[in-house]
Design a protein around this motif. Structure first.
Motif, PDB file in Angstrom:
ATOM      1  N   ALA A  95      -6.859  -4.315  16.916  1.00  0.00           N
ATOM      2  CA  ALA A  95      -6.460  -2.912  16.751  1.00  0.00           C
ATOM      3  C   ALA A  95      -5.940  -2.334  18.069  1.00  0.00           C
ATOM      4  N   PHE A  96      -6.642  -2.628  19.152  1.00  0.00           N
ATOM      5  CA  PHE A  96      -6.219  -2.153  20.471  1.00  0.00           C
ATOM      6  C   PHE A  96      -4.839  -2.698  20.823  1.00  0.00           C
ATOM      7  N   THR A  97      -4.628  -3.976  20.546  1.00  0.00           N
ATOM      8  CA  THR A  97      -3.337  -4.601  20.851  1.00  0.00           C
ATOM      9  C   THR A  97      -2.215  -3.932  20.063  1.00  0.00           C
ATOM     10  N   LEU A  98      -2.446  -3.693  18.789  1.00  0.00           N
ATOM     11  CA  LEU A  98      -1.430  -3.017  17.978  1.00  0.00           C
ATOM     12  C   LEU A  98      -1.141  -1.615  18.505  1.00  0.00           C
ATOM     13  N   LEU A  99      -2.190  -0.865  18.793  1.00  0.00           N
ATOM     14  CA  LEU A  99      -2.020   0.500  19.315  1.00  0.00           C
ATOM     15  C   LEU A  99      -1.256   0.485  20.640  1.00  0.00           C
ATOM     16  N   ALA A 100      -1.701  -0.356  21.563  1.00  0.00           N
ATOM     17  CA  ALA A 100      -1.060  -0.439  22.882  1.00  0.00           C
ATOM     18  C   ALA A 100       0.390  -0.905  22.757  1.00  0.00           C
ATOM     19  N   THR A 101       0.654  -1.800  21.818  1.00  0.00           N
ATOM     20  CA  THR A 101       2.008  -2.306  21.615  1.00  0.00           C
ATOM     21  C   THR A 101       2.946  -1.189  21.177  1.00  0.00           C
ATOM     22  N   PHE A 102       2.493  -0.368  20.236  1.00  0.00           N
ATOM     23  CA  PHE A 102       3.334   0.726  19.758  1.00  0.00           C
ATOM     24  C   PHE A 102       3.468   1.857  20.775  1.00  0.00           C
ATOM     25  N   ILE A 103       2.517   1.962  21.705  1.00  0.00           N
ATOM     26  CA  ILE A 103       2.617   2.973  22.767  1.00  0.00           C
ATOM     27  C   ILE A 103       3.509   2.480  23.907  1.00  0.00           C
ATOM     28  N   ALA A 104       3.321   1.236  24.326  1.00  0.00           N
ATOM     29  CA  ALA A 104       3.960   0.754  25.557  1.00  0.00           C
ATOM     30  C   ALA A 104       5.258  -0.017  25.345  1.00  0.00           C
ATOM     31  N   LEU A 105       5.499  -0.535  24.151  1.00  0.00           N
ATOM     32  CA  LEU A 105       6.666  -1.411  23.958  1.00  0.00           C
ATOM     33  C   LEU A 105       7.608  -0.871  22.878  1.00  0.00           C
ATOM     34  N   ARG A 106       8.020   0.354  23.036  1.00  0.00           N
ATOM     35  CA  ARG A 106       8.914   0.995  22.065  1.00  0.00           C
ATOM     36  C   ARG A 106      10.356   0.537  22.318  1.00  0.00           C
ATOM     37  N   PHE A 107      10.609  -0.716  22.035  1.00  0.00           N
ATOM     38  CA  PHE A 107      11.912  -1.324  22.322  1.00  0.00           C
ATOM     39  C   PHE A 107      13.055  -0.602  21.616  1.00  0.00           C
ATOM     40  N   TRP A 108      12.776  -0.029  20.469  1.00  0.00           N
ATOM     41  CA  TRP A 108      13.808   0.656  19.692  1.00  0.00           C
ATOM     42  C   TRP A 108      14.351   1.902  20.388  1.00  0.00           C
ATOM     43  N   GLU A 109      13.635   2.381  21.405  1.00  0.00           N
ATOM     44  CA  GLU A 109      14.092   3.546  22.161  1.00  0.00           C
ATOM     45  C   GLU A 109      14.960   3.156  23.357  1.00  0.00           C
ATOM     46  N   LEU A 110      15.039   1.868  23.654  1.00  0.00           N
ATOM     47  CA  LEU A 110      15.777   1.403  24.829  1.00  0.00           C
ATOM     48  C   LEU A 110      17.226   1.089  24.472  1.00  0.00           C
ATOM     49  N   ALA A 111      18.079   1.252  25.471  1.00  0.00           N
ATOM     50  CA  ALA A 111      19.487   0.892  25.299  1.00  0.00           C
ATOM     51  C   ALA A 111      19.604  -0.623  25.196  1.00  0.00           C
ATOM     52  N   PRO A 112      20.610  -1.100  24.450  1.00  0.00           N
ATOM     53  CA  PRO A 112      20.802  -2.552  24.377  1.00  0.00           C
ATOM     54  C   PRO A 112      20.955  -3.155  25.779  1.00  0.00           C
ATOM     55  N   GLY A 113      20.379  -4.332  25.943  1.00  0.00           N
ATOM     56  CA  GLY A 113      20.443  -5.014  27.227  1.00  0.00           C
ATOM     57  C   GLY A 113      19.190  -5.811  27.485  1.00  0.00           C
ATOM     58  N   THR A 114      19.063  -6.268  28.721  1.00  0.00           N
ATOM     59  CA  THR A 114      17.955  -7.145  29.100  1.00  0.00           C
ATOM     60  C   THR A 114      16.600  -6.476  28.916  1.00  0.00           C
ATOM     61  N   GLU A 115      16.459  -5.229  29.334  1.00  0.00           N
ATOM     62  CA  GLU A 115      15.167  -4.544  29.227  1.00  0.00           C
ATOM     63  C   GLU A 115      14.729  -4.426  27.766  1.00  0.00           C
ATOM     64  N   ARG A 116      15.672  -4.078  26.900  1.00  0.00           N
ATOM     65  CA  ARG A 116      15.352  -3.969  25.474  1.00  0.00           C
ATOM     66  C   ARG A 116      14.979  -5.341  24.899  1.00  0.00           C
ATOM     67  N   MET A 117      15.724  -6.381  25.264  1.00  0.00           N
ATOM     68  CA  MET A 117      15.439  -7.718  24.767  1.00  0.00           C
ATOM     69  C   MET A 117      14.031  -8.164  25.203  1.00  0.00           C
ATOM     70  N   MET A 118      13.676  -7.911  26.464  1.00  0.00           N
ATOM     71  CA  MET A 118      12.352  -8.313  26.956  1.00  0.00           C
ATOM     72  C   MET A 118      11.251  -7.522  26.257  1.00  0.00           C
ATOM     73  N   ALA A 119      11.479  -6.224  26.061  1.00  0.00           N
ATOM     74  CA  ALA A 119      10.488  -5.398  25.365  1.00  0.00           C
ATOM     75  C   ALA A 119      10.345  -5.831  23.909  1.00  0.00           C
ATOM     76  N   THR A 120      11.450  -6.184  23.277  1.00  0.00           N
ATOM     77  CA  THR A 120      11.408  -6.662  21.887  1.00  0.00           C
ATOM     78  C   THR A 120      10.606  -7.949  21.790  1.00  0.00           C
ATOM     79  N   ASN A 121      10.870  -8.885  22.680  1.00  0.00           N
ATOM     80  CA  ASN A 121      10.110 -10.148  22.688  1.00  0.00           C
ATOM     81  C   ASN A 121       8.628  -9.887  22.908  1.00  0.00           C
ATOM     82  N   ALA A 122       8.305  -9.046  23.882  1.00  0.00           N
ATOM     83  CA  ALA A 122       6.902  -8.743  24.167  1.00  0.00           C
ATOM     84  C   ALA A 122       6.235  -8.061  22.969  1.00  0.00           C
ATOM     85  N   PHE A 123       6.960  -7.169  22.308  1.00  0.00           N
ATOM     86  CA  PHE A 123       6.439  -6.468  21.130  1.00  0.00           C
ATOM     87  C   PHE A 123       5.996  -7.489  20.071  1.00  0.00           C
ATOM     88  N   PHE A 124       6.886  -8.421  19.747  1.00  0.00           N
ATOM     89  CA  PHE A 124       6.567  -9.386  18.701  1.00  0.00           C
ATOM     90  C   PHE A 124       5.531 -10.416  19.155  1.00  0.00           C
TER      91      PHE A 124
END
Length: 147
Positions: A95-124
């Protein structure tokens, strides 16, 4: 595969014996909890950095959140590794991991590029980690029934 190579993985074979051993189980649980041990220890030894992280995530009061996260992660990890209410510690970390993931890894808010790709990978990857904790809880609750 040859008959000999199959004997390694058959029940009673060396791989089967190792995979079912208490040492392999403990090492696997340590690996699963590694981020939840390393993270709070890092926060503990750099508490001002932990406070800055909580502030960056918009969590206030930052000091209280930092201290709570440290205690929570270490306690839940100890429960998973030791076997004391393992199912509860595993579900709490899921539960903590899911909560922290949705708080810290909001990849959908990032512009396309390396940062978004890394956040997307970390999210999944974090979704997979949460799933692994649910799996540990299920095995503990059923005591391995239906293997």
């Amino acid at each position: 595969m040859t008959e000999h190579s199959l004997s390694i993985i058959r029940p009673g074979g060396p791989l089967h014996r190792f995979a079912g051993s208490p040492v392999a189980r403990t090492v696997a649980l340590l690996f699963l909890c590694a981020a939840f041990i390393q993270g709070p220890l890092t926060k503990l030894f750099d508490f001002s950095g932990a406070i800055a992280e909580m502030e960056h995530l918009g969590l206030h009061p930052a000091g209280l959140f930092a201290a709570t996260v440290i205690v929570f992660e270490l306690t839940a990890s100890a429960m998973v590794i030791s076997g004391f209410l393992r199912w509860l510690g595993a579900l709490a970390l899921a539960a903590f991991t899911l909560l922290a993931t949705f708080i810290a890894l909001r990849f959908w808010e990032l512009a396309p590029g390396t940062e978004r790709m890394m956040a997307t990978n970390a999210f999944f990857e974090h979704l997979g980690l949460a799933g692994a904790f649910v799996f540990v809880a299920a095995i503990d609750i059923t005591k391995g029934a239906g293997k």
